[in-house]
Design a protein around this motif. Structure first.
Motif, PDB file in Angstrom:
ATOM      1  N   SER A  52       0.702  -0.948  -0.241  1.00 58.55           N
ATOM      2  CA  SER A  52      -0.081   0.172   0.219  1.00 58.55           C
ATOM      3  C   SER A  52       0.967   1.537   0.435  1.00 58.55           C
ATOM      4  CB  SER A  52      -0.688  -0.183   0.927  1.00 58.55           C
ATOM      5  OG  SER A  52      -0.711   0.004   2.800  1.00 58.55           O
ATOM      6  N   ARG A  53       0.078   2.265  -0.398  1.00 56.22           N
ATOM      7  CA  ARG A  53       0.694   3.499  -0.470  1.00 56.22           C
ATOM      8  C   ARG A  53       2.107   3.881   0.833  1.00 56.22           C
ATOM      9  NH1 ARG A  53      -2.640   9.280   0.223  1.00 56.22           N
ATOM     10  NH2 ARG A  53      -3.105   8.004   2.370  1.00 56.22           N
ATOM     11  N   SER A  54       1.278   3.755   2.466  1.00 49.87           N
ATOM     12  CA  SER A  54       2.523   3.823   3.106  1.00 49.87           C
ATOM     13  C   SER A  54       2.816   2.901   3.810  1.00 49.87           C
ATOM     14  CB  SER A  54       1.337   3.995   4.556  1.00 49.87           C
ATOM     15  OG  SER A  54       0.580   2.773   4.916  1.00 49.87           O
ATOM     16  N   GLY A  55       2.527   1.609   2.980  1.00 50.85           N
ATOM     17  CA  GLY A  55       3.593   0.533   3.125  1.00 50.85           C
ATOM     18  C   GLY A  55       3.088  -0.053   5.061  1.00 50.85           C
ATOM     19  N   GLY A  56       1.376   0.663   5.245  1.00 56.79           N
ATOM     20  CA  GLY A  56       1.103  -0.200   6.469  1.00 56.79           C
ATOM     21  C   GLY A  56       0.644  -1.913   5.571  1.00 56.79           C
ATOM     22  N   THR A  57       0.112  -1.980   4.691  1.00 55.70           N
ATOM     23  CA  THR A  57      -0.167  -2.614   4.123  1.00 55.70           C
ATOM     24  C   THR A  57       0.509  -4.150   2.834  1.00 55.70           C
ATOM     25  OG1 THR A  57      -2.694  -2.023   4.996  1.00 55.70           O
ATOM     26  CG2 THR A  57      -2.305  -3.789   3.421  1.00 55.70           C
ATOM     27  N   SER A  58       0.873  -5.557   2.899  1.00 54.66           N
ATOM     28  CA  SER A  58       1.026  -5.989   1.867  1.00 54.66           C
ATOM     29  C   SER A  58       0.630  -7.111   1.606  1.00 54.66           C
ATOM     30  CB  SER A  58       2.135  -6.226   2.238  1.00 54.66           C
ATOM     31  OG  SER A  58       2.607  -7.086   3.489  1.00 54.66           O
ATOM     32  N   ASP A  59       0.990  -7.953   0.902  1.00 48.95           N
ATOM     33  CA  ASP A  59       0.056  -8.298  -0.209  1.00 48.95           C
ATOM     34  C   ASP A  59       1.007  -9.835  -1.489  1.00 48.95           C
ATOM     35  OD1 ASP A  59      -2.889  -9.435  -1.802  1.00 48.95           O
ATOM     36  OD2 ASP A  59      -2.048 -10.649  -0.337  1.00 48.95           O
ATOM     37  N   TYR A  60       0.148 -10.628  -1.095  1.00 50.42           N
ATOM     38  CA  TYR A  60       1.989 -12.362  -1.036  1.00 50.42           C
ATOM     39  C   TYR A  60       0.464 -12.673  -2.184  1.00 50.42           C
ATOM     40  CZ  TYR A  60       5.075  -9.786   1.772  1.00 50.42           C
ATOM     41  OH  TYR A  60       5.626  -9.140   2.126  1.00 50.42           O
TER      42      TYR A  60
END
Length: 124
Positions: A52-60
């Motif tokens: 995400s923009r903030s880096g707070g959410t990621s997905d794999y």
């Protein structure tokens, strides 16, 4: 157009690590979610990871979860993909993409900008 430039690909052996980078000169890059996709010869494009923009959410993607880590440094306008425990089946052209939203997505058609890609080859 937002120019995205990937770097860090190369030829490694199974079990090795690589770190890919995706950079942009566009300041707005820090406002966008960024994803990594890969495509091997004769196969469809596959979702690898997104942040995400903030880096707070990621997905794999399922095939890389637990081995790859996506991160970003918004001070450097750069997104990274740390790839550990590489396997021959990870061999592909890896491309980064950006979408003009803060949220991640695993669907390539929802991304607005794409880089040219960098080759990753993993030998057995």
């Amino acid at each position: 157009q937002a120019q995205l430039v990937e770097s860090g690909g190369g030829l490694v052996q199974a079990g090795d690590s690589l770190r890919l980078s995706c950079s942009s000169s566009r300041g707005a890059f820090n406002s966008w979610a960024v994803g990594w996709f890969r495509q091997a010869p004769g196969k469809e494009r596959e979702f690898v990871a997104a942040i995400s923009r903030s880096g707070g959410t990621s997905d794999y993607g399922d095939s890389v979860r637990g081995r790859f880590t996506i991160s970003r440094d918004n001070n450097k306008n750069t997104v990274y993909l740390q790839m550990n425990s590489l396997k021959p089946e990870d061999t592909a052209v890896y491309s980064c993409a950006a979408r003009r939203t803060i949220l991640t997505a695993p669907i390539p058609q929802t991304y607005d900008y794409w880089g040219q890609g960098t080759q990753v080859t993993v030998s057995a």
